[in-house]
Design an enzyme around this catalytic site. Sequence first.
Site, PDB file in Angstrom:
ATOM      1  CB  CYS A 179      -0.977  -0.014   1.174  1.00  0.00           C
ATOM      2  SG  CYS A 179      -0.206   0.023   2.800  1.00  0.00           S
ATOM      3  CG  ASN A 221       4.387  -1.670   5.136  1.00  0.00           C
ATOM      4  OD1 ASN A 221       5.499  -1.981   5.531  1.00  0.00           O
ATOM      5  ND2 ASN A 221       3.410  -2.549   5.064  1.00  0.00           N
ATOM      6  CB  CYS A 233      -3.654   1.653   7.152  1.00  0.00           C
ATOM      7  SG  CYS A 233      -3.514   3.073   8.263  1.00  0.00           S
ATOM      8  NE  ARG A 234      -4.464   1.599   1.835  1.00  0.00           N
ATOM      9  CZ  ARG A 234      -4.254   2.291   0.733  1.00  0.00           C
ATOM     10  NH1 ARG A 234      -5.116   2.211  -0.261  1.00  0.00           N
ATOM     11  NH2 ARG A 234      -3.192   3.061   0.616  1.00  0.00           N
ATOM     12  CB  SER A 235       0.251  -3.542   2.777  1.00  0.00           C
ATOM     13  OG  SER A 235       1.129  -2.606   3.340  1.00  0.00           O
ATOM     14  CG  ASP A 248      -5.278   6.026   2.556  1.00  0.00           C
ATOM     15  OD1 ASP A 248      -5.306   5.677   3.751  1.00  0.00           O
ATOM     16  OD2 ASP A 248      -4.447   6.803   2.079  1.00  0.00           O
TER      17      ASP A 248
HETATM   18  P1  4NP Z   1      -1.744   2.857   4.125  1.00  0.00           P
HETATM   19  O1  4NP Z   1      -2.393   4.191   4.717  1.00  0.00           O
HETATM   20  O2  4NP Z   1      -1.226   3.193   2.752  1.00  0.00           O
HETATM   21  O3  4NP Z   1      -2.905   1.915   4.081  1.00  0.00           O
HETATM   22  O4  4NP Z   1      -0.657   2.440   5.089  1.00  0.00           O
HETATM   23  C1  4NP Z   1      -1.727   5.431   4.763  1.00  0.00           C
HETATM   24  C2  4NP Z   1      -0.839   5.686   5.772  1.00  0.00           C
HETATM   25  C3  4NP Z   1      -0.200   6.910   5.840  1.00  0.00           C
HETATM   26  C4  4NP Z   1      -0.454   7.881   4.898  1.00  0.00           C
HETATM   27  C5  4NP Z   1      -1.332   7.618   3.875  1.00  0.00           C
HETATM   28  C6  4NP Z   1      -1.963   6.389   3.808  1.00  0.00           C
HETATM   29  N1  4NP Z   1       0.158   9.147   4.994  1.00  0.00           N
HETATM   30  O5  4NP Z   1      -0.140  10.018   4.176  1.00  0.00           O
HETATM   31  O6  4NP Z   1       1.007   9.357   5.889  1.00  0.00           O
END
Ligand code: 4NP
Length: 154
Positions: A8, A11, A13-15, A126
């Site tokens: 993702c 790294n 939340c989703r992955s 997201d």
């Molecule tokens: P992820 O979520 O891609 O599912 O880990 C996010 C985590 C952090 C950010 C964006 C999405 N950020 O902008 O910091």
Amino acid sequence: MKKILFVCLGNICRSPSAEAVFKALIEKNGLENSVSCDSAGTAAYHVGERADYRMRQFGLKRGYNLTSISRPFDSKNDFDRFDYIIGMDRQNVRDLKNVARNENDRKKIHLMTDFCISKKYDSVPDPYYGGDAGFELVLDILEDACAGLIAKIK
Ligand code: 4NP
């Protein structure tokens, strides 16, 4: 050994959730000796951090322990180390394709929701800037997609 990498943006939340959900399925199916997985992010904002606290709490409520530490996707090694490289949304897939070195790398890249059995989503959205429902939705979609993925590679 079939090796899966979930990818993702951050790294956190989703992955990491995909990794935890899929690991639970590997254990449930007794596939520890034939399937393994890991996760990574296309951006390096959160390198070295544990998964987002909210994501960890929502995971725990369903019995998933998110233990991964954020790391960036490494195009020099990850395309060789993994058989399936699975992005959570279309931007993740585009970013992965942009760093693929050749056609063999490109063939390993997939979109997570393409493995869904019953959920009709074209990405794992997201949840980072949203509310609680976003974290539950991530887990709902991932449980469905991981079930489809394990059925496919079993
Ligand atoms: P992820 O979520 O891609 O599912 O880990 C996010 C985590 C952090 C950010 C964006 C999405 N950020 O902008 O910091």
